[in-house]
Design a protein around this motif. Sequence first.
Motif, mmCIF file in Angstrom:
data_model
loop_
_atom_site.group_PDB
_atom_site.id
_atom_site.type_symbol
_atom_site.label_atom_id
_atom_site.label_comp_id
_atom_site.label_asym_id
_atom_site.label_seq_id
_atom_site.Cartn_x
_atom_site.Cartn_y
_atom_site.Cartn_z
ATOM 1 N N LYS A 197 60.085 85.295 57.382
ATOM 2 C CA LYS A 197 59.220 86.264 58.054
ATOM 3 C C LYS A 197 60.270 87.479 58.552
ATOM 4 N N GLU A 203 67.471 79.806 63.203
ATOM 5 C CA GLU A 203 66.473 79.286 64.228
ATOM 6 C C GLU A 203 67.303 78.179 64.732
ATOM 7 N N GLY A 204 67.604 78.254 65.975
ATOM 8 C CA GLY A 204 68.313 76.992 66.518
ATOM 9 C C GLY A 204 68.360 77.288 68.209
ATOM 10 N N ALA A 205 69.325 76.543 68.762
ATOM 11 C CA ALA A 205 69.420 76.518 70.373
ATOM 12 C C ALA A 205 69.752 78.008 70.581
ATOM 13 N N TYR A 206 70.759 78.758 70.032
ATOM 14 C CA TYR A 206 71.075 79.892 70.420
ATOM 15 C C TYR A 206 69.903 80.927 70.251
ATOM 16 N N SER A 207 69.122 80.915 69.172
ATOM 17 C CA SER A 207 68.208 81.984 68.996
ATOM 18 C C SER A 207 66.823 81.758 69.886
ATOM 19 N N ASP A 208 66.734 80.560 70.270
ATOM 20 C CA ASP A 208 65.682 80.162 71.078
ATOM 21 C C ASP A 208 66.136 80.674 72.582
ATOM 22 N N MET A 209 67.377 80.330 72.874
ATOM 23 C CA MET A 209 67.811 80.708 74.233
ATOM 24 C C MET A 209 67.821 82.332 74.222
ATOM 25 N N LEU A 210 68.139 82.863 73.535
ATOM 26 C CA LEU A 210 68.222 84.177 73.466
ATOM 27 C C LEU A 210 66.998 84.990 73.375
ATOM 28 N N GLY A 211 65.901 84.540 72.730
ATOM 29 C CA GLY A 211 64.599 85.034 72.274
ATOM 30 C C GLY A 211 64.820 85.836 70.892
ATOM 31 N N MET A 212 65.580 85.339 70.191
ATOM 32 C CA MET A 212 65.860 86.265 68.684
ATOM 33 C C MET A 212 64.933 85.478 67.918
ATOM 34 N N GLU A 279 75.667 84.452 71.041
ATOM 35 C CA GLU A 279 75.816 84.881 72.576
ATOM 36 C C GLU A 279 76.539 86.199 72.846
ATOM 37 N N THR A 280 77.495 86.713 71.970
ATOM 38 C CA THR A 280 78.200 88.030 72.020
ATOM 39 C C THR A 280 76.862 89.198 71.941
ATOM 40 N N LEU A 281 75.914 89.024 71.005
ATOM 41 C CA LEU A 281 74.994 89.840 70.873
ATOM 42 C C LEU A 281 75.582 91.047 70.063
ATOM 43 N N GLU A 329 69.375 93.373 66.384
ATOM 44 C CA GLU A 329 68.136 93.179 65.528
ATOM 45 C C GLU A 329 67.959 94.307 64.695
ATOM 46 N N THR B 113 66.711 92.568 71.349
ATOM 47 C CA THR B 113 67.568 91.583 72.125
ATOM 48 C C THR B 113 68.929 92.301 72.442
ATOM 49 N N ALA B 134 62.434 89.381 73.315
ATOM 50 C CA ALA B 134 61.960 88.083 74.089
ATOM 51 C C ALA B 134 62.972 87.427 74.897
ATOM 52 N N HIS B 135 63.981 88.306 75.219
ATOM 53 C CA HIS B 135 65.394 87.712 75.775
ATOM 54 C C HIS B 135 65.206 87.613 77.317
ATOM 55 N N ARG B 173 62.155 83.136 80.104
ATOM 56 C CA ARG B 173 63.611 82.992 80.129
ATOM 57 C C ARG B 173 64.324 83.492 81.379
ATOM 58 N N ASN B 198 63.914 74.680 69.842
ATOM 59 C CA ASN B 198 65.240 74.066 70.246
ATOM 60 C C ASN B 198 65.630 74.343 71.651
ATOM 61 N N LEU B 201 70.372 74.121 74.740
ATOM 62 C CA LEU B 201 70.651 74.985 75.530
ATOM 63 C C LEU B 201 69.975 75.565 76.896
ATOM 64 N N MET B 202 68.754 74.540 77.154
ATOM 65 C CA MET B 202 67.895 75.001 78.062
ATOM 66 C C MET B 202 67.183 73.739 78.698
#
Lengths: 425, 313
Positions: A197, A203-212, A279-281, A329, B113, B134-135, B173, B198, B201-202
């Motif tokens: 999409k 799609e993993g822990a970092y994308s979910d943490m950062l909302g990406m 994490e650096t964006l 993005e 983001t 969504a950050h 978040r 996932n 990290l949270m």
Amino acid sequence: MKMRSLSDISNVVLKNAMFWNGQKFEPRDEVCLHVLNGIVPRDESFVRGDEFDCKGALVIPALFGLGLDFMEPLRDDVYKYSDGIDAMRKGGFYGGLYESSANPIDDADKLTATANRFKMFNTIVGEFEVKFLGAYSKGFGTDSLAEMMELAEAGVVGFGDGNAAIPHSRFLRLAMEYGKMTGKRFFFQPMDKTLRKSGCVHEGAYSDMLGMKGIPRIAETVAAYTVLETARFLQVPVHFKQVTCGETLELIRSARKKGIDVTCDVGLYHLLLDDSCLETLDSAYHILPPIRSAADRDALWQGIVDGTVDAISVNHTPVLRQDTVVNFEDSVPGALSLEIALPAIWNKLVSKVGEARAIELLSTAPARLASAAPAQNNIVVFAPDRPHVVVESDFAGHVCNSPLMGKTLPSSILATYINSVWTEM
Amino acid sequence: MSSLEIKHLFGLRGVSKHDIRLILDHAKQFREILERPVKKVPSLRGMTVVNLFFENSTRTRTSFELAEKRLSADTVNFASSNSSVKKGETLVDTLRNIEAMKIDIVVVRHKGTGVPKFLADNSNAIIVNAGDGAHEHPTQALLDMLTVEEKLGTLEGKNVTIIGDIRHSRVARSNLWGMTTMGAHVTLCGPSTLVPRNTDLMNHVTWEPDVKKAVANADAIIALRLQKERMDDALLPSMREYRNTFGITQELLDCAKDKVIIMHPGPINRGVELDSDIADGEHSVILDQVTNGVAVRMAVLFLLAGGRNNENA
């Protein structure tokens, strides 16, 4: 960078180098490039020439790059074919497999036009071994087949998707069914567009943490499975470009056991990075297919070690500066790699698989996949223990999009000798 | 130390307890000022703040604008719908043009983001994140925290449950980072298609799929706004089913503590994530959140600007 063609110089003599003899590196006190190039010396003065003290550096066969896309004709004021060729020379690449995503080679005229542009620059500096992938559909769409028979006759080495997502299953079947007549291999970047999409990162822990927005692994595996099943059904050879996760490698292992002719490569940056870089964006890490997790990276290395992976690809993609100086993005994905691939990966690669397999993965195997000639006397003089900080001037053209910009690479290229041109860095 | 460690406010992940405490304490002082007949202080007199909103916003922008005016700053509003952005100007060019007008602080909202950090990397202005994709939406979380402290005395040891579209929520978040830093325990609950897949990290928060269990020990419940687009994207079957499964109804409230407070970042979809009688009922502190929003944003702007004219606050 100091560059001299054979016609400009009497000769270059490499001193104190470790030459690759096909099995191992062996010390050579003195090697004359004329002799290396097969020119019979007329007399002693012909043999003598400028000396280049390698100081124990390695002399390895030049590399072959899978995944060249110089993005012409988007902005030829920023990046040209000649810049791409400069990049190849700087990085020690004697050839590569070219697939234009911006200008699909979907008929024989386009192949001729693209090949001529390469030749135009090659006439100045010798002939690089550039091979081309044709498109299996018109404009990489999913409505009309490209003229694959004529493309094959005109010289494409296979058919690709321009790194677009795989088409719907019926069109995929028809394209492969028709293309089977050519006997050529189909090159896919396995990606299911509906599962991707608008995703732009793993799609993993970092994308979910950062909302990406993420691209799940199954976007790759579902597409790979579809291609493999179609390949099995039709008995058509396929290649997967830039595999990013262990699950896809597992599908490939399983397919090979069933007798499916499938080869694959993994991308340079997918072996060097993991998604913690998000994490650096920093938009420099915007690469597609996405850089995945550390576990995925480890699985790719395992695939390198156990032989599942056939070759390492460079996927050299210039991106205009204004398309990178934006937030992640909204940036255009892609990274330069030709100039820095060897110093970035050599030491780690050798530590995992040894020197012979490293050369195989970077030079011999990619060339074989592209039906190209081997490196022959094209060489790279390379210091594996001399660090190099990546700076803008390392890159050809007016672009510098690389996640390794500013980073210290463990090794350095000292010089290259490609197509009779001696280039000192 | 009476100044912030951070130079900009990008989000609450990584922001120290000291900084959050400082912001909340200052917000409490500003909250008192907002109750006075004369609500204006000269703290940011002579400074110019631009509200750079690339996404539609009514209440957040109004809240920031009001906070800036209460601090006596000169305020400029810049919306992408009537800007050069529509004409193809790049983000960094937009910023540099605005900066050339000698702006001191940029409050930015953007769909991407990391845009606030990107702007900070490319300018000299102080950057405040008013929501990036969504950050994070740090000032919303700070006002939520202020409201919890105001109503419950402290965040330390309190159970805060956030219900709804966690995956797409910058509010969730920021709250999960900020509230846990301040000692609260956060529980997150939502439909399986709207929670992050996932959570490695949270993992300092609790993920509870059963909404009744999620609210059982809650001291505060935050209901998130449900976007109608989620139905179009096949993430949910219907508003009706969502309301019946995850909506804050009287029936659900009966499963919670007697003195639980109900919060919502607004605007509310009445009858979807929150029933009207709950939104307007005794447990609701939603309008307090709105008032606290101005106070928190005053505190953030004041502290990031360096606490100048502190004596006037």
